[in-house]
Design a protein around this motif. Structure first.
Motif, PDB file in Angstrom:
ATOM      1  N   PHE A  47       0.821  -1.207   0.000  1.00  0.00           N
ATOM      2  CA  PHE A  47       0.000   0.000   0.000  1.00  0.00           C
ATOM      3  C   PHE A  47       0.860   1.265   0.000  1.00  0.00           C
ATOM      4  O   PHE A  47       0.363   2.359   0.223  1.00  0.00           O
ATOM      5  N   GLY A  48       2.165   1.110  -0.208  1.00  0.00           N
ATOM      6  CA  GLY A  48       3.045   2.279  -0.277  1.00  0.00           C
ATOM      7  C   GLY A  48       3.102   3.039   1.037  1.00  0.00           C
ATOM      8  O   GLY A  48       3.101   4.274   1.051  1.00  0.00           O
ATOM      9  N   GLN A  49       3.134   2.299   2.151  1.00  0.00           N
ATOM     10  CA  GLN A  49       3.079   2.979   3.449  1.00  0.00           C
ATOM     11  C   GLN A  49       4.444   3.445   3.940  1.00  0.00           C
ATOM     12  O   GLN A  49       5.268   2.650   4.393  1.00  0.00           O
TER      13      GLN A  49
ATOM     14  N   PHE B 290       5.252   6.359   6.568  1.00  0.00           N
ATOM     15  CA  PHE B 290       4.557   7.334   7.401  1.00  0.00           C
ATOM     16  C   PHE B 290       5.455   8.545   7.663  1.00  0.00           C
ATOM     17  O   PHE B 290       6.629   8.404   7.998  1.00  0.00           O
ATOM     18  N   LEU B 291       4.866   9.723   7.503  1.00  0.00           N
ATOM     19  CA  LEU B 291       5.625  10.965   7.674  1.00  0.00           C
ATOM     20  C   LEU B 291       5.735  11.276   9.162  1.00  0.00           C
ATOM     21  O   LEU B 291       4.731  11.496   9.841  1.00  0.00           O
TER      22      LEU B 291
ATOM     23  N   GLY C  56      -3.364   7.102   6.653  1.00  0.00           N
ATOM     24  CA  GLY C  56      -2.356   6.284   7.348  1.00  0.00           C
ATOM     25  C   GLY C  56      -2.586   6.221   8.840  1.00  0.00           C
ATOM     26  O   GLY C  56      -3.622   5.753   9.311  1.00  0.00           O
TER      27      GLY C  56
ATOM     28  N   ASN D 144      -0.134  13.060   1.639  1.00  0.00           N
ATOM     29  CA  ASN D 144       1.154  12.402   1.438  1.00  0.00           C
ATOM     30  C   ASN D 144       0.789  11.115   0.697  1.00  0.00           C
ATOM     31  O   ASN D 144       0.301  10.169   1.303  1.00  0.00           O
TER      32      ASN D 144
ATOM     33  N   GLU E  45      -8.998   5.772   2.949  1.00  0.00           N
ATOM     34  CA  GLU E  45      -7.908   4.865   3.334  1.00  0.00           C
ATOM     35  C   GLU E  45      -8.253   3.429   2.919  1.00  0.00           C
ATOM     36  O   GLU E  45      -9.313   2.912   3.269  1.00  0.00           O
ATOM     37  N   VAL E  46      -7.341   2.793   2.186  1.00  0.00           N
ATOM     38  CA  VAL E  46      -7.605   1.451   1.658  1.00  0.00           C
ATOM     39  C   VAL E  46      -7.365   0.338   2.681  1.00  0.00           C
ATOM     40  O   VAL E  46      -8.001  -0.721   2.625  1.00  0.00           O
TER      41      VAL E  46
ATOM     42  N   ASP F 215     -10.584   1.524  -1.565  1.00  0.00           N
ATOM     43  CA  ASP F 215      -9.649   2.013  -2.577  1.00  0.00           C
ATOM     44  C   ASP F 215     -10.172   3.311  -3.195  1.00  0.00           C
ATOM     45  O   ASP F 215     -11.258   3.337  -3.768  1.00  0.00           O
ATOM     46  N   VAL F 216      -9.381   4.381  -3.078  1.00  0.00           N
ATOM     47  CA  VAL F 216      -9.839   5.678  -3.596  1.00  0.00           C
ATOM     48  C   VAL F 216     -10.090   5.622  -5.105  1.00  0.00           C
ATOM     49  O   VAL F 216     -10.998   6.292  -5.615  1.00  0.00           O
TER      50      VAL F 216
ATOM     51  N   GLY G 101      -5.179   8.527   1.761  1.00  0.00           N
ATOM     52  CA  GLY G 101      -4.195   7.767   2.538  1.00  0.00           C
ATOM     53  C   GLY G 101      -3.830   8.436   3.836  1.00  0.00           C
ATOM     54  O   GLY G 101      -2.669   8.810   4.045  1.00  0.00           O
TER      55      GLY G 101
ATOM     56  N   TYR H 162       3.123   4.442  -5.367  1.00  0.00           N
ATOM     57  CA  TYR H 162       2.906   3.535  -6.501  1.00  0.00           C
ATOM     58  C   TYR H 162       1.748   3.988  -7.398  1.00  0.00           C
ATOM     59  O   TYR H 162       1.636   3.536  -8.531  1.00  0.00           O
TER      60      TYR H 162
HETATM   61  N1  SAM Z   1      -0.763  10.233   5.351  1.00  0.00           N
HETATM   62  C1  SAM Z   1       0.072   9.301   6.065  1.00  0.00           C
HETATM   63  C2  SAM Z   1       1.350   9.975   6.476  1.00  0.00           C
HETATM   64  O1  SAM Z   1       1.610  11.080   5.974  1.00  0.00           O
HETATM   65  O2  SAM Z   1       2.090   9.425   7.275  1.00  0.00           O
HETATM   66  C3  SAM Z   1       0.351   8.026   5.250  1.00  0.00           C
HETATM   67  C4  SAM Z   1       0.971   8.227   3.906  1.00  0.00           C
HETATM   68  S1  SAM Z   1       1.482   6.733   3.136  1.00  0.00           S
HETATM   69  C5  SAM Z   1       2.729   7.364   2.055  1.00  0.00           C
HETATM   70  C6  SAM Z   1       0.196   6.379   1.957  1.00  0.00           C
HETATM   71  C7  SAM Z   1      -1.167   5.980   2.538  1.00  0.00           C
HETATM   72  O3  SAM Z   1      -2.057   5.713   1.435  1.00  0.00           O
HETATM   73  C8  SAM Z   1      -1.167   4.698   3.365  1.00  0.00           C
HETATM   74  O4  SAM Z   1      -1.921   4.904   4.525  1.00  0.00           O
HETATM   75  C9  SAM Z   1      -1.845   3.652   2.460  1.00  0.00           C
HETATM   76  O5  SAM Z   1      -2.483   2.614   3.153  1.00  0.00           O
HETATM   77  C10 SAM Z   1      -2.821   4.532   1.688  1.00  0.00           C
HETATM   78  N2  SAM Z   1      -3.220   3.976   0.374  1.00  0.00           N
HETATM   79  C11 SAM Z   1      -2.485   3.235  -0.493  1.00  0.00           C
HETATM   80  N3  SAM Z   1      -3.189   2.922  -1.584  1.00  0.00           N
HETATM   81  C12 SAM Z   1      -4.426   3.489  -1.420  1.00  0.00           C
HETATM   82  C13 SAM Z   1      -5.618   3.501  -2.209  1.00  0.00           C
HETATM   83  N4  SAM Z   1      -5.673   2.882  -3.383  1.00  0.00           N
HETATM   84  N5  SAM Z   1      -6.711   4.160  -1.731  1.00  0.00           N
HETATM   85  C14 SAM Z   1      -6.668   4.799  -0.515  1.00  0.00           C
HETATM   86  N6  SAM Z   1      -5.555   4.824   0.278  1.00  0.00           N
HETATM   87  C15 SAM Z   1      -4.455   4.176  -0.166  1.00  0.00           C
END
Ligand code: SAM
Length: 257
Positions: free
Chosen positions: A12-14, A16-17, A43, A108, A61-62, A89-90, A41, A112
């Protein structure tokens, strides 16, 4: 589950900032508007916390585990409708618009699908501004102007709808887990909606081989005589490369051919 026991999911490209100074910079750079905020997302909710302080937020949030956690952390904000959390899924939720009222995207993004999300937001008539963290290389492409190395179809599409700038570059150390690449926050202020598909198809052809001449790329699809006439009219040399042509000239070229 609490925040400390969350294990980041790569799929999920996690990332965290964690750097609070970057979180503050994002909030400070938010466009002054009456629009709602959409966060994609959320997170662990670190950015969301800042956002709900200033605006009402629709978050997507997925990850179902994170969704449950967020429902707990933001119980009060959800009850008072300061935060509306969509679990799923957005990209599946996104029809011609993501929500049915004007919004600014502040996020953020999961890297992917970051480019895809930005392009969808540029095409969404309800999306008015985009403030997003993505890979530095991607941010540079959206913000590039004619003549710059990173200038290509993403820069032209962006300039066709508004203005873009890098707000701040962000090193891997700002995240947990740390990504392997640098990131950047960038802002696009939209004044129009995304241009039509045929124009973007022409851009794709124009940049198929970025190091070749624009004439060579375009003549794989468009009639050469017409192209030569258009180049003459716009005073473009036959040797010009795709990244050297301005957004305005691409629009003129499109009209002619
Ligand atoms: N906003 C948080 C932060 O700044 O720490 C998390 C950012 S992290 C880079 C990306 C977030 O997008 C994760 O929580 C992940 O689960 C969510 N995500 C990934 N694919 C997604 C999708 N298709 N739809 C919704 N959220 C998604």
């Amino acid at each position: 589950m609490d925040k400390e026991s969350v294990v980041a999911k790569k799929k999920f490209g996690q990332n965290f900032l964690k750097d609070e100074s970057v979180l503050r910079k994002i909030v400070e750079a938010m466009p002054k508007s009456d629009n709602k905020v959409v966060e994609i997302g959320p997170g662990l909710g670190d950015l969301t916390k800042f956002l709900v302080d200033v605006k009402s937020v629709e978050a997507f949030e997925v990850d179902t585990d994170l969704c449950k956690l967020l429902q707990n952390i933001f119980k009060e904000e959800i009850a008072t409708k300061r935060l509306h959390l969509h679990c799923g899924d957005v990209l599946e939720a996104w029809k011609s618009t993501l929500i049915d009222e004007p919004y600014d995207l502040v996020a953020n993004l999961p890297y992917y699908i970051a480019t895809n999300i930005i392009l969808k937001a540029l095409a969404d008539p309800m999306c008015k501004n985009i403030l997003a963290m993505v890979q530095l290389e991607v941010a540079e492409k959206f913000c590039a102007t004619s003549g710059e190395k990173a200038f290509g179809s993403l820069g032209i599409i962006t300039q066709s709808v508004g203005v873009a700038k890098i707000v701040t570059k962000v090193p891997p150390t700002a995240f947990d887990p740390q990504p392997k690449i640098d990131s950047a926050v960038f802002l696009i202020q939209k004044s129009r909606d995304r241009s039509d598909k045929a124009f973007e198809d022409m851009l794709r052809v124009a940049f198929t081989q970025p190091r070749k001449t624009l004439m060579k790329n375009l003549s794989s699809k468009y009639e050469k005589a017409k192209l030569q006439g258009a180049f003459k009219e716009l005073k473009l040399t036959l040797m010009i490369r795709p990244h050297q042509v301005s957004t305005k000239d691409y629009h003129q070229l499109y009209k002619i051919i």
